[in-house]
Design a protein around this motif. Structure first.
Motif, PDB file in Angstrom:
ATOM      1  N   THR A  26      98.245 106.145  83.214  1.00 46.51           N
ATOM      2  CA  THR A  26      99.319 106.825  83.948  1.00 46.51           C
ATOM      3  C   THR A  26      98.914 107.060  85.397  1.00 46.51           C
ATOM      4  O   THR A  26      99.676 106.785  86.328  1.00 46.51           O
ATOM      5  CB  THR A  26      99.659 108.175  83.280  1.00 46.51           C
ATOM      6  OG1 THR A  26     100.033 107.927  81.927  1.00 46.51           O
ATOM      7  CG2 THR A  26     100.783 108.879  84.005  1.00 46.51           C
ATOM      8  N   ARG A  27      97.718 107.545  85.602  1.00 47.00           N
ATOM      9  CA  ARG A  27      97.242 107.812  86.963  1.00 47.00           C
ATOM     10  C   ARG A  27      97.050 106.510  87.747  1.00 47.00           C
ATOM     11  O   ARG A  27      97.346 106.445  88.937  1.00 47.00           O
ATOM     12  CB  ARG A  27      95.935 108.596  86.921  1.00 47.00           C
ATOM     13  CG  ARG A  27      96.142 110.015  86.437  1.00 47.00           C
ATOM     14  CD  ARG A  27      94.848 110.766  86.379  1.00 47.00           C
ATOM     15  NE  ARG A  27      95.052 112.082  85.815  1.00 47.00           N
ATOM     16  CZ  ARG A  27      94.437 113.149  86.252  1.00 47.00           C
ATOM     17  NH1 ARG A  27      93.569 113.065  87.235  1.00 47.00           N
ATOM     18  NH2 ARG A  27      94.671 114.317  85.701  1.00 47.00           N
ATOM     19  N   TRP A  28      96.539 105.480  87.081  1.00 45.47           N
ATOM     20  CA  TRP A  28      96.342 104.181  87.715  1.00 45.47           C
ATOM     21  C   TRP A  28      97.682 103.650  88.227  1.00 45.47           C
ATOM     22  O   TRP A  28      97.782 103.162  89.353  1.00 45.47           O
ATOM     23  CB  TRP A  28      95.717 103.219  86.720  1.00 45.47           C
ATOM     24  CG  TRP A  28      95.218 101.935  87.291  1.00 45.47           C
ATOM     25  CD1 TRP A  28      95.974 100.909  87.772  1.00 45.47           C
ATOM     26  CD2 TRP A  28      93.865 101.529  87.451  1.00 45.47           C
ATOM     27  NE1 TRP A  28      95.178  99.885  88.200  1.00 45.47           N
ATOM     28  CE2 TRP A  28      93.884 100.236  88.015  1.00 45.47           C
ATOM     29  CE3 TRP A  28      92.646 102.122  87.149  1.00 45.47           C
ATOM     30  CZ2 TRP A  28      92.713  99.544  88.281  1.00 45.47           C
ATOM     31  CZ3 TRP A  28      91.498 101.422  87.420  1.00 45.47           C
ATOM     32  CH2 TRP A  28      91.535 100.154  87.990  1.00 45.47           C
ATOM     33  N   GLN A  29      98.719 103.756  87.396  1.00 43.47           N
ATOM     34  CA  GLN A  29     100.038 103.269  87.784  1.00 43.47           C
ATOM     35  C   GLN A  29     100.589 104.073  88.961  1.00 43.47           C
ATOM     36  O   GLN A  29     101.188 103.506  89.873  1.00 43.47           O
ATOM     37  CB  GLN A  29     101.008 103.345  86.596  1.00 43.47           C
ATOM     38  CG  GLN A  29     102.354 102.744  86.891  1.00 43.47           C
ATOM     39  CD  GLN A  29     102.272 101.269  87.250  1.00 43.47           C
ATOM     40  OE1 GLN A  29     101.607 100.509  86.552  1.00 43.47           O
ATOM     41  NE2 GLN A  29     102.916 100.867  88.315  1.00 43.47           N
ATOM     42  N   ALA A  30     100.370 105.388  88.962  1.00 46.47           N
ATOM     43  CA  ALA A  30     100.831 106.219  90.079  1.00 46.47           C
ATOM     44  C   ALA A  30     100.137 105.815  91.378  1.00 46.47           C
ATOM     45  O   ALA A  30     100.778 105.751  92.436  1.00 46.47           O
ATOM     46  CB  ALA A  30     100.576 107.692  89.771  1.00 46.47           C
ATOM     47  N   ILE A  31      98.856 105.530  91.315  1.00 45.99           N
ATOM     48  CA  ILE A  31      98.111 105.103  92.507  1.00 45.99           C
ATOM     49  C   ILE A  31      98.621 103.753  92.996  1.00 45.99           C
ATOM     50  O   ILE A  31      98.794 103.541  94.197  1.00 45.99           O
ATOM     51  CB  ILE A  31      96.596 105.065  92.206  1.00 45.99           C
ATOM     52  CG1 ILE A  31      96.072 106.484  92.022  1.00 45.99           C
ATOM     53  CG2 ILE A  31      95.839 104.349  93.314  1.00 45.99           C
ATOM     54  CD1 ILE A  31      94.664 106.551  91.472  1.00 45.99           C
ATOM     55  N   GLU A  32      98.872 102.832  92.065  1.00 48.26           N
ATOM     56  CA  GLU A  32      99.417 101.524  92.444  1.00 48.26           C
ATOM     57  C   GLU A  32     100.782 101.672  93.110  1.00 48.26           C
ATOM     58  O   GLU A  32     101.075 100.995  94.095  1.00 48.26           O
ATOM     59  CB  GLU A  32      99.525 100.617  91.219  1.00 48.26           C
ATOM     60  CG  GLU A  32      98.193 100.143  90.683  1.00 48.26           C
ATOM     61  CD  GLU A  32      97.491  99.185  91.619  1.00 48.26           C
ATOM     62  OE1 GLU A  32      98.160  98.360  92.254  1.00 48.26           O
ATOM     63  OE2 GLU A  32      96.256  99.278  91.717  1.00 48.26           O
ATOM     64  N   GLU A  37     103.988 101.613  98.073  1.00 47.18           N
ATOM     65  CA  GLU A  37     104.899 102.339  98.963  1.00 47.18           C
ATOM     66  C   GLU A  37     104.344 102.438 100.388  1.00 47.18           C
ATOM     67  O   GLU A  37     105.080 102.244 101.353  1.00 47.18           O
ATOM     68  CB  GLU A  37     105.157 103.735  98.406  1.00 47.18           C
ATOM     69  CG  GLU A  37     106.158 104.540  99.190  1.00 47.18           C
ATOM     70  CD  GLU A  37     106.382 105.904  98.576  1.00 47.18           C
ATOM     71  OE1 GLU A  37     106.427 106.888  99.338  1.00 47.18           O
ATOM     72  OE2 GLU A  37     106.511 105.983  97.350  1.00 47.18           O
ATOM     73  N   THR A  38     103.053 102.701 100.523  1.00 49.86           N
ATOM     74  CA  THR A  38     102.478 102.816 101.868  1.00 49.86           C
ATOM     75  C   THR A  38     102.349 101.459 102.547  1.00 49.86           C
ATOM     76  O   THR A  38     102.440 101.369 103.771  1.00 49.86           O
ATOM     77  CB  THR A  38     101.101 103.500 101.842  1.00 49.86           C
ATOM     78  OG1 THR A  38     100.245 102.806 100.944  1.00 49.86           O
ATOM     79  CG2 THR A  38     101.216 104.946 101.419  1.00 49.86           C
ATOM     80  N   GLU A  39     102.131 100.403 101.762  1.00 52.22           N
ATOM     81  CA  GLU A  39     102.050  99.076 102.363  1.00 52.22           C
ATOM     82  C   GLU A  39     103.407  98.616 102.887  1.00 52.22           C
ATOM     83  O   GLU A  39     103.483  97.874 103.854  1.00 52.22           O
ATOM     84  CB  GLU A  39     101.526  98.065 101.340  1.00 52.22           C
ATOM     85  CG  GLU A  39     100.047  98.228 101.066  1.00 52.22           C
ATOM     86  CD  GLU A  39      99.550  97.325  99.946  1.00 52.22           C
ATOM     87  OE1 GLU A  39     100.373  96.733  99.224  1.00 52.22           O
ATOM     88  OE2 GLU A  39      98.326  97.238  99.793  1.00 52.22           O
ATOM     89  N   GLN A  40     104.490  99.081 102.278  1.00 53.91           N
ATOM     90  CA  GLN A  40     105.831  98.685 102.683  1.00 53.91           C
ATOM     91  C   GLN A  40     106.428  99.634 103.728  1.00 53.91           C
ATOM     92  O   GLN A  40     107.483  99.347 104.278  1.00 53.91           O
ATOM     93  CB  GLN A  40     106.756  98.638 101.466  1.00 53.91           C
ATOM     94  CG  GLN A  40     106.363  97.584 100.467  1.00 53.91           C
ATOM     95  CD  GLN A  40     107.168  97.668  99.190  1.00 53.91           C
ATOM     96  OE1 GLN A  40     107.980  98.559  99.009  1.00 53.91           O
ATOM     97  NE2 GLN A  40     106.934  96.727  98.287  1.00 53.91           N
ATOM     98  N   ALA A  41     105.769 100.736 103.999  1.00 56.43           N
ATOM     99  CA  ALA A  41     106.315 101.752 104.895  1.00 56.43           C
ATOM    100  C   ALA A  41     106.272 101.297 106.350  1.00 56.43           C
ATOM    101  O   ALA A  41     105.342 100.608 106.777  1.00 56.43           O
ATOM    102  CB  ALA A  41     105.531 103.051 104.748  1.00 56.43           C
ATOM    103  N   LEU A  42     107.273 101.679 107.070  1.00 51.19           N
ATOM    104  CA  LEU A  42     107.273 101.475 108.515  1.00 51.19           C
ATOM    105  C   LEU A  42     106.634 102.717 109.129  1.00 51.19           C
ATOM    106  O   LEU A  42     107.245 103.783 109.162  1.00 51.19           O
ATOM    107  CB  LEU A  42     108.702 101.296 109.022  1.00 51.19           C
ATOM    108  CG  LEU A  42     109.453 100.093 108.458  1.00 51.19           C
ATOM    109  CD1 LEU A  42     110.896 100.115 108.915  1.00 51.19           C
ATOM    110  CD2 LEU A  42     108.781  98.807 108.889  1.00 51.19           C
ATOM    111  N   LEU A  43     105.414 102.563 109.581  1.00 54.10           N
ATOM    112  CA  LEU A  43     104.665 103.732 110.026  1.00 54.10           C
ATOM    113  C   LEU A  43     105.252 104.367 111.280  1.00 54.10           C
ATOM    114  O   LEU A  43     104.985 105.527 111.562  1.00 54.10           O
ATOM    115  CB  LEU A  43     103.198 103.369 110.243  1.00 54.10           C
ATOM    116  CG  LEU A  43     102.457 102.934 108.972  1.00 54.10           C
ATOM    117  CD1 LEU A  43     101.012 102.632 109.303  1.00 54.10           C
ATOM    118  CD2 LEU A  43     102.556 103.985 107.894  1.00 54.10           C
ATOM    119  N   ASP A  44     106.064 103.631 112.034  1.00 56.70           N
ATOM    120  CA  ASP A  44     106.706 104.220 113.198  1.00 56.70           C
ATOM    121  C   ASP A  44     107.714 105.295 112.796  1.00 56.70           C
ATOM    122  O   ASP A  44     108.084 106.143 113.596  1.00 56.70           O
ATOM    123  CB  ASP A  44     107.419 103.153 114.022  1.00 56.70           C
ATOM    124  CG  ASP A  44     106.431 102.213 114.702  1.00 56.70           C
ATOM    125  OD1 ASP A  44     105.262 102.604 114.860  1.00 56.70           O
ATOM    126  OD2 ASP A  44     106.837 101.096 115.053  1.00 56.70           O
TER     127      ASP A  44
END
Length: 60
Positions: A26-32, A37-44
């Motif tokens: 469960t925790r592994w899936q949450a981290i993935e 989500e952070t890799e797809q985020a537009l940091l601007d």
């Protein structure tokens, strides 16, 4: 998924009791999910300020 987690951890020399495997999966899936989500985020779009002040956290 659970077998993948066991293989990865055992390859690094970590042994996991089988009774903890459900919680670990469960925790592994949450981290993935967070990683994806952070890799797809537009940091601007985020208001993030990071600052490193050598010698402490105080500002004069």
């Amino acid at each position: 998924m659970k077998l993948f987690i066991l293989d990865v951890l055992e390859s690094k020399g970590v042994t996991v009791p089988r009774e903890h495997l459900d919680e670990l999966a469960t925790r592994w899936q949450a981290i993935e999910d967070l990683k994806r989500e952070t890799e797809q985020a537009l940091l601007d779009d985020y208001d993030i300020a990071l600052r490193n002040i050598p010698g402490g956290d105080h500002i004069e």
